[in-house]
Motif scaffolding. Sequence first.
Motif: not given
Length: 294
Positions: A71-79, A81-86, A166-171
């Motif tokens: 379930t781990a994922f880097d949620h820095d959405f400014s990066r 695409a890069e985090n998806c590749e990670k 709440q996912g994307l609602i939090t930002p």
Amino acid sequence: MRIFLTGATGFIGSAIVPELIKAGHQVVGVTRSDAGAEALAAAGAEVHRGTLEEPEGLCDGAAKADGVIHTAFDHDFSRFAENCEKDKRVIAALGAALAGSDRPLVITSGVGMGSPGHGQLAIEDVFNASHPNPRIASELAGNALLDAGINVSVVRLPQVHNPVKQGLITPLIEIARERGVSAYVGEGRNRYSAGHLLDAARLYRLAVEKRQPGARYHAVGEEGVEVRAIAEALGRGLKLPVVSIAPEKAAEHFGWMAMFAPMDLPSSSALTQARLGWHPTGPTLIADLDAMRY
């Protein structure tokens, strides 16, 4: 089962830990920090130190497990695409650790991968290989492992919520605070599917117990909540006016969230419920937004 869990101290992972332990499983949770290690120990889990940046460091824990939930994922959405590749690299490493066995690996993706096109209902038996969302990298990595004989299944997430996150609602809440208005794009009729945190945690447990190679499950309790209704709930909670933003002004108002704000992401969990006997029971998204302490 001895289950190796990445993201064990995160929003979703921290709910999966007690769900697994309550069902009689042994949990080995991944963390990078002392505080995370203390939280895992207090919850009754073993601790494995590791990071997404060094996926090889996760392999030993995965190799010693009867099953893996990632379930781990880097949620820095400014990066993003890069985090998806990670994430793709991490999935490949976890799968390699399970090679030559039938031990299950449950990975995480988004419900949008099951949508044939914008605004069309996402379902479990669809995988849109041309989906523009970079998160497709996670399922492509899973498919490669399936082709190599690894037992991989996928839990696809909607906006997972409780009265804290709440996912994307939090930002969106932070953007509303900064801008002084709670906004939606156009008429706000686009929809986000949603699921309660505890329902999602239960689904991960059922998925790893089911051990069904190639299965895709949707942690969806509500097929589609209109974004205008979400903005109105935030307006109530923050005591801010609710406004419509023209599509051409979305990038200026929402910043990096502009790519998500107008998305129409309805999703079904009918097949998940039929195949696993999983039935969501948690509060609705709007109920949790109304229950927040803003």
